[in-house]
Design an enzyme around this catalytic site. Structure first.
Site, PDB file in Angstrom:
ATOM      1  N   ILE A  49       4.694  46.591   5.649  1.00  0.00           N
ATOM      2  CA  ILE A  49       4.228  47.767   4.933  1.00  0.00           C
ATOM      3  C   ILE A  49       5.234  48.898   5.093  1.00  0.00           C
ATOM      4  O   ILE A  49       5.902  49.004   6.127  1.00  0.00           O
ATOM      5  CB  ILE A  49       2.819  48.197   5.424  1.00  0.00           C
ATOM      6  CG1 ILE A  49       2.224  49.292   4.533  1.00  0.00           C
ATOM      7  CG2 ILE A  49       2.827  48.575   6.893  1.00  0.00           C
ATOM      8  CD1 ILE A  49       0.748  49.554   4.774  1.00  0.00           C
ATOM      9  N   CYS A  50       5.362  49.686   4.050  1.00  0.00           N
ATOM     10  CA  CYS A  50       6.160  50.914   4.061  1.00  0.00           C
ATOM     11  C   CYS A  50       7.597  50.636   4.511  1.00  0.00           C
ATOM     12  O   CYS A  50       8.279  49.822   3.919  1.00  0.00           O
ATOM     13  CB  CYS A  50       5.453  51.953   4.933  1.00  0.00           C
ATOM     14  SG  CYS A  50       6.106  53.626   4.809  1.00  0.00           S
ATOM     15  N   GLY A  51       8.056  51.291   5.540  1.00  0.00           N
ATOM     16  CA  GLY A  51       9.438  51.172   5.992  1.00  0.00           C
ATOM     17  C   GLY A  51       9.842  49.781   6.439  1.00  0.00           C
ATOM     18  O   GLY A  51      11.026  49.444   6.426  1.00  0.00           O
ATOM     19  N   THR A  53       9.427  47.163   4.845  1.00  0.00           N
ATOM     20  CA  THR A  53       9.974  46.470   3.679  1.00  0.00           C
ATOM     21  C   THR A  53      11.478  46.703   3.564  1.00  0.00           C
ATOM     22  O   THR A  53      12.190  45.869   3.017  1.00  0.00           O
ATOM     23  CB  THR A  53       9.272  46.906   2.380  1.00  0.00           C
ATOM     24  OG1 THR A  53       9.474  48.300   2.167  1.00  0.00           O
ATOM     25  CG2 THR A  53       7.780  46.581   2.412  1.00  0.00           C
TER      26      THR A  53
END
Length: 152
Positions: A49-51, A53
């Site tokens: 999730i988020c960073g 990725t």
């Protein structure tokens, strides 16, 4: 974490969850991303999730898989060698077989997709759970509790 990286069980039933952060481009995370690559190759589940990725994109793990992140262009900003633009889906959370990715705003849907992938709840329980935590109305809480009764 449940264990250190070296102790991660390498089985198809394993699940690796990578939380969001703005530190994923740090070289110290390369070992866990290599493990994520091995797990994906094995058919195990990897969730980011988020960073997180960003690290998957930097390692090339999003080049050939449907995925999402924090909006179109986000991965391009942080990963000069990102080649997965044609696989990017602008949704809060995206599942591609054993890879589940989400934007910073997709946490609840991401969690739903992980729970669904792992088969933790029956479909009606999962839907009631999701509706309750999405909308917060008591009717969905009662529906959730009803799905957990032994006769259901």
């Amino acid at each position: 974490p449940d264990c250190i990286i070296d102790d991660i069980i390498m089985e198809k039933t394993s699940t690796l969850i990578l939380p969001g952060a703005d530190t994923w481009n740090d070289a110290k995370h390369r070992t866990i991303i290599e493990k994520a690559n091995d797990l994906l190759s094995l058919g195990a589940t990897v969730c980011a999730i988020c960073g997180a990725t960003v690290a998957l994109a930097d390692f090339g793990l999003l080049d050939q898989r449907s995925h999402t992140s924090n909006g179109p262009g986000f991965l391009d900003m942080f990963v000069p060698n990102y080649k997965g633009q044609s696989f990017y889906i602008d949704e809060p959370s995206v599942t591609d077989h054993n890879l589940i990715t989400a934007s910073c705003t997709g946490g609840l849907l991401w969690t739903k997709q992980i729970i669904e992938h792992l088969g933790v709840f029956k479909a009606d329980t999962l839907e009631a759970w999701y509706q309750y935590f999405t909308i917060g109305k008591a009717e969905h809480f009662y529906a959730l509790m009803q799905t957990l009764q032994p006769d259901n």
